[in-house]
Design a protein around this motif. Sequence first.
Motif, PDB file in Angstrom:
ATOM      1  N   VAL A 368       0.834  -1.202   0.000  1.00  0.00           N
ATOM      2  CA  VAL A 368       0.000   0.000   0.000  1.00  0.00           C
ATOM      3  C   VAL A 368       0.869   1.252   0.000  1.00  0.00           C
ATOM      4  N   TYR A 369       1.910   1.239   0.813  1.00  0.00           N
ATOM      5  CA  TYR A 369       2.783   2.417   0.901  1.00  0.00           C
ATOM      6  C   TYR A 369       3.555   2.618  -0.392  1.00  0.00           C
ATOM      7  N   GLN A 370       4.057   1.523  -0.982  1.00  0.00           N
ATOM      8  CA  GLN A 370       4.786   1.634  -2.247  1.00  0.00           C
ATOM      9  C   GLN A 370       3.889   2.205  -3.347  1.00  0.00           C
ATOM     10  N   GLU A 371       2.660   1.700  -3.399  1.00  0.00           N
ATOM     11  CA  GLU A 371       1.712   2.197  -4.398  1.00  0.00           C
ATOM     12  C   GLU A 371       1.443   3.694  -4.192  1.00  0.00           C
ATOM     13  N   ALA A 372       1.326   4.105  -2.937  1.00  0.00           N
ATOM     14  CA  ALA A 372       1.088   5.526  -2.633  1.00  0.00           C
ATOM     15  C   ALA A 372       2.257   6.379  -3.114  1.00  0.00           C
ATOM     16  N   ARG A 373       3.478   5.902  -2.900  1.00  0.00           N
ATOM     17  CA  ARG A 373       4.668   6.634  -3.355  1.00  0.00           C
ATOM     18  C   ARG A 373       4.661   6.792  -4.878  1.00  0.00           C
ATOM     19  N   VAL A 374       4.337   5.704  -5.554  1.00  0.00           N
ATOM     20  CA  VAL A 374       4.303   5.741  -7.020  1.00  0.00           C
ATOM     21  C   VAL A 374       3.256   6.737  -7.502  1.00  0.00           C
ATOM     22  N   LYS A 375       2.091   6.724  -6.881  1.00  0.00           N
ATOM     23  CA  LYS A 375       1.005   7.606  -7.313  1.00  0.00           C
ATOM     24  C   LYS A 375       1.303   9.073  -6.980  1.00  0.00           C
ATOM     25  N   MET A 376       2.049   9.319  -5.918  1.00  0.00           N
ATOM     26  CA  MET A 376       2.469  10.689  -5.617  1.00  0.00           C
ATOM     27  C   MET A 376       3.359  11.221  -6.738  1.00  0.00           C
ATOM     28  N   GLU A 377       4.320  10.395  -7.158  1.00  0.00           N
ATOM     29  CA  GLU A 377       5.208  10.818  -8.238  1.00  0.00           C
ATOM     30  C   GLU A 377       4.428  11.011  -9.535  1.00  0.00           C
ATOM     31  N   LEU A 378       3.503  10.091  -9.799  1.00  0.00           N
ATOM     32  CA  LEU A 378       2.670  10.185 -10.993  1.00  0.00           C
ATOM     33  C   LEU A 378       1.862  11.484 -10.986  1.00  0.00           C
ATOM     34  N   ALA A 379       1.265  11.803  -9.852  1.00  0.00           N
ATOM     35  CA  ALA A 379       0.469  13.031  -9.746  1.00  0.00           C
ATOM     36  C   ALA A 379       1.346  14.264  -9.931  1.00  0.00           C
ATOM     37  N   ASP A 380       2.560  14.240  -9.369  1.00  0.00           N
ATOM     38  CA  ASP A 380       3.475  15.372  -9.541  1.00  0.00           C
ATOM     39  C   ASP A 380       3.782  15.619 -11.014  1.00  0.00           C
ATOM     40  N   LEU A 392      -5.263  15.510  -9.374  1.00  0.00           N
ATOM     41  CA  LEU A 392      -6.063  15.590  -8.144  1.00  0.00           C
ATOM     42  C   LEU A 392      -6.645  14.238  -7.771  1.00  0.00           C
ATOM     43  N   ILE A 393      -7.005  13.446  -8.754  1.00  0.00           N
ATOM     44  CA  ILE A 393      -7.550  12.104  -8.484  1.00  0.00           C
ATOM     45  C   ILE A 393      -6.490  11.248  -7.790  1.00  0.00           C
ATOM     46  N   TYR A 394      -5.269  11.285  -8.314  1.00  0.00           N
ATOM     47  CA  TYR A 394      -4.210  10.453  -7.726  1.00  0.00           C
ATOM     48  C   TYR A 394      -3.801  10.951  -6.338  1.00  0.00           C
ATOM     49  N   TYR A 395      -3.735  12.252  -6.143  1.00  0.00           N
ATOM     50  CA  TYR A 395      -3.427  12.773  -4.805  1.00  0.00           C
ATOM     51  C   TYR A 395      -4.490  12.326  -3.807  1.00  0.00           C
ATOM     52  N   SER A 396      -5.744  12.339  -4.220  1.00  0.00           N
ATOM     53  CA  SER A 396      -6.841  11.917  -3.333  1.00  0.00           C
ATOM     54  C   SER A 396      -6.723  10.434  -2.999  1.00  0.00           C
ATOM     55  N   GLN A 397      -6.286   9.636  -3.971  1.00  0.00           N
ATOM     56  CA  GLN A 397      -6.097   8.202  -3.724  1.00  0.00           C
ATOM     57  C   GLN A 397      -4.994   7.963  -2.689  1.00  0.00           C
ATOM     58  N   VAL A 398      -3.938   8.762  -2.782  1.00  0.00           N
ATOM     59  CA  VAL A 398      -2.848   8.647  -1.795  1.00  0.00           C
ATOM     60  C   VAL A 398      -3.383   8.955  -0.396  1.00  0.00           C
ATOM     61  N   GLN A 399      -4.191  10.013  -0.278  1.00  0.00           N
ATOM     62  CA  GLN A 399      -4.754  10.384   1.030  1.00  0.00           C
ATOM     63  C   GLN A 399      -5.597   9.256   1.612  1.00  0.00           C
ATOM     64  N   SER A 400      -6.380   8.598   0.781  1.00  0.00           N
ATOM     65  CA  SER A 400      -7.284   7.553   1.278  1.00  0.00           C
ATOM     66  C   SER A 400      -6.543   6.264   1.599  1.00  0.00           C
ATOM     67  N   LYS A 401      -5.415   6.009   0.927  1.00  0.00           N
ATOM     68  CA  LYS A 401      -4.695   4.744   1.131  1.00  0.00           C
ATOM     69  C   LYS A 401      -3.874   4.745   2.418  1.00  0.00           C
ATOM     70  N   ILE A 402      -3.289   5.881   2.759  1.00  0.00           N
ATOM     71  CA  ILE A 402      -2.418   5.940   3.950  1.00  0.00           C
ATOM     72  C   ILE A 402      -2.812   7.151   4.796  1.00  0.00           C
ATOM     73  N   LYS A 403      -3.990   7.094   5.362  1.00  0.00           N
ATOM     74  CA  LYS A 403      -4.617   8.242   6.011  1.00  0.00           C
ATOM     75  C   LYS A 403      -3.782   8.859   7.132  1.00  0.00           C
ATOM     76  N   ASN A 404      -3.092   8.049   7.912  1.00  0.00           N
ATOM     77  CA  ASN A 404      -2.405   8.570   9.094  1.00  0.00           C
ATOM     78  C   ASN A 404      -0.918   8.817   8.866  1.00  0.00           C
ATOM     79  N   ASP A 405      -0.493   8.785   7.613  1.00  0.00           N
ATOM     80  CA  ASP A 405       0.924   8.965   7.315  1.00  0.00           C
ATOM     81  C   ASP A 405       1.195  10.411   6.897  1.00  0.00           C
ATOM     82  N   VAL A 406       2.434  10.858   7.110  1.00  0.00           N
ATOM     83  CA  VAL A 406       2.828  12.206   6.694  1.00  0.00           C
ATOM     84  C   VAL A 406       2.657  12.364   5.179  1.00  0.00           C
ATOM     85  N   LEU A 407       2.841  11.262   4.443  1.00  0.00           N
ATOM     86  CA  LEU A 407       2.680  11.317   2.995  1.00  0.00           C
ATOM     87  C   LEU A 407       1.262  11.720   2.610  1.00  0.00           C
TER      88      LEU A 407
END
Length: 593
Positions: A368-380, A392-407
């Motif tokens: 889950v965390y690896q996928e979030a990292r990839v999607k952050m880079e993709l969104a950037d 914005l869609i990908y950033y929102s997906q990152v927020q929902s996948k790792i809600k309590n993380d600094v990422l």
Amino acid sequence: MRLLLIIVFFFTTAQAVSQNDLLAKNYFEQGEFVKALTIYEKLLEKNPGRLDYFLAVVECNQQLENFQAAEHLLLEKLNSPRAIPQLYVELGHNYSLQNKDSLATESYDKAIRYIDENPAYAYNIGRSFENYSLLNEAVEVYERAMTLDSTKEFNAHLARIYGEQGKLEKMFTKYLELMQSNAAYRSVAQRNFSMFVNDDPANEANEILRKTLLRELQKNPDVLYNELLSWLFIQQKEFKKAFAQQKAIFKRTEDDLTGIIDLALIAIAEQDYEIARDIVNFAIENAPSPEARLQSHQYMMKIELATAVKEDYPKIEKQFLTLLETYGMGESTYRLQIDYNHFLAFLAGKPDTAIQNLKELSGTRLSVYQEARVKMELADILVFSEKFNEALIYYSQVQSKIKNDVLAQEARFKVAETSYFKGDFEWAQVQLDVLRKSASQLIANDAMQLSLMIRDNSLEDSTQTALKKYAKADLLALQKKEPEAITVLDDILNNHKGEKIEDEALLKQGELFEITGQFEKAEANYLKLIEFYKDDILADDAHFRLAKLYEEKLQQPQKAKEFYEQIIFNYADSIYFVEARKKFRSLRGDAVN
């Protein structure tokens, strides 16, 4: 019922004592010693066994220059059946306040002689001497106690006192002894070393520590001394010498590249890429596993990118592809793939290829965390390509996948920033207001700055025309289109004179002038900002950037010193205050710790 009443009585009494204690301390701190004395005397009357209240009464009398009363109290206590030998130190101090030095010395000697009777008294007596900066006497107490009783351990006290006395070699030696007996002392020792050691190899403390470590290393080839020598050379930014120590450590520990890798990362952060390259090559050659070798290759690619010019990009792309062919395109290389696609998008001019690659990577088996990292880079990269809605869609997906993380907080900030680039300032403001309470201080600060800029530049211009232009310039700067960004900022400065956005535009354009090597133009922008906006929130930024420009690019150290000094005297609450003070002292020729 009776038990309950007793409990309530004791609780109420304890609460009253605590309140009176705080009140007395407050009076004492405010210099109202008569009021403090009255309360402390009552507290002592009710709690005759409390030595802290007794000493408070003594000190209040001393502050009121009632030295005879203080002496009477101390002598009376010393004549009681219970031995409290540290009170001889208090009595000596009372004599010292009256300039009765011979009587003071006599009392101090009596306190010290108690150690011969019982070394267990050493801690309290020694601390009492330390309280009055009687360091020689404290050293005598601790050393005598350790001689008389081998179970007593005061080396930590002695090491600290030697430092306060300026006896650096004795301090360093004592801390080394402590580290040899207990590894837990290492962090304490290095923290204390940092109070004396600085980045100048010729500094007295640096030289003494280096010689002490080399001497101990000759007597006992313990890796501890190599590690501390490496630490010292890192403080001095002598990474080549630190590397020599780390290689010596590696030969003795085998397969542990931790120190080597840590040093490489420090050298990279300090932009000493030549030695960083040597260190990483060593790590690649000596890696104990394919995973460790891959990690080192990733660090090497960071060095390659940091030192590359545009003509090197085809070669760098081939290096990435060779590594990916060697190590595969799976989960284990996901970070390398992120770096590769970042390079493609932001440097090699191939954002569409990067987007496609990352979409494919995000669909593979990742955590889950690896996928979030990839999607952050993709969104950037999507933002870089001005595909804002998809980003914005990908950033929102990152927020929902790792809600309590600094990422996730970073993703929320990117949502706000993307909305800002789009010109949707209202939605950006909503996100930023949430982030100002972020657990990450860095994100909270970034959110606050962007929020204030949007709010300030929306009040007087309901059409937000200038703000939209500024957001466009920000995006162009992100896209590495500095000349175009400078042109947009020129438009703002020419057509929106006197508006709130002007200071922001001056600072931003100054930064872009620096990036493009137009240092005189950057200087002019910062000077103009300081002249017309010296009381504005960005004034300290302008001072600091101008000082660094004079110091590092325009070779005008005297002017640099002048603007660092202005930060020190006029912007004491600035985030640049500590760095400005250090730079100012360095330019003035001070020894900077």
